[in-house]
Design an enzyme around this catalytic site. Sequence first.
Site, mmCIF file in Angstrom:
data_model
loop_
_atom_site.group_PDB
_atom_site.id
_atom_site.type_symbol
_atom_site.label_atom_id
_atom_site.label_comp_id
_atom_site.label_asym_id
_atom_site.label_seq_id
_atom_site.Cartn_x
_atom_site.Cartn_y
_atom_site.Cartn_z
ATOM 1 N N GLY A 39 -71.043 93.181 -0.223
ATOM 2 C CA GLY A 39 -71.871 93.544 -1.373
ATOM 3 C C GLY A 39 -71.040 94.087 -2.514
ATOM 4 N NE ARG A 40 -71.596 94.011 -7.312
ATOM 5 C CZ ARG A 40 -71.450 92.695 -7.169
ATOM 6 N NH1 ARG A 40 -70.691 92.219 -6.211
ATOM 7 N NH2 ARG A 40 -72.058 91.868 -7.969
ATOM 8 C CG ASP A 64 -65.193 89.027 -0.426
ATOM 9 O OD1 ASP A 64 -64.061 88.521 -0.545
ATOM 10 O OD2 ASP A 64 -66.148 88.721 -1.156
ATOM 11 C CD GLU A 69 -63.336 94.072 -5.938
ATOM 12 O OE1 GLU A 69 -63.594 93.317 -6.901
ATOM 13 O OE2 GLU A 69 -63.978 94.057 -4.885
ATOM 14 C CG HIS A 91 -65.156 90.417 -5.325
ATOM 15 N ND1 HIS A 91 -65.447 91.620 -5.909
ATOM 16 C CD2 HIS A 91 -66.341 89.765 -5.244
ATOM 17 C CE1 HIS A 91 -66.742 91.679 -6.188
ATOM 18 N NE2 HIS A 91 -67.299 90.562 -5.778
ATOM 19 C CB ALA A 93 -66.087 86.267 1.315
#
Length: 130
Positions: A39-40, A64, A69, A91, A93
């Site tokens: 998700g986040r 992910d 990031e 990030h 996936a």
Amino acid sequence: FEQCDVVVCTLPGTPDTRHFGSPAELAAVPPGAIFVSLGRGIAVDEAAVDAALRRGTLGGVALDVFEVEPLPESSPLWDPVHGERLLMTAHNADYTETYFREGWRVWRSNLDAFRSGKPLATPVDIGAGY
């Protein structure tokens, strides 16, 4: 969490979901459980994930998304001690063979809905944060 062999976190990033995957939740999973975060990044306490991996309570983790990031080089998640029990992706996936085709399909659907005054297929509620 105590009944889950696999936990998949797909939560949005809001003040209500910040660090939802916390030390208490990760400690509650059965030994050997798998934890996946798609998700986040703010929904998961990365220090708690690192600690659970070091304790050996999680059988595997796939991340992910991250709070920052790209994941900083200083993150303990990079520690080779985690070995094959930790899979990290950048990030992406959801990057599949149909990624762009499906993305354009949704975009076009939203454009058509917007032009005709109909509800969007993927509305965003700014107040809710997603």
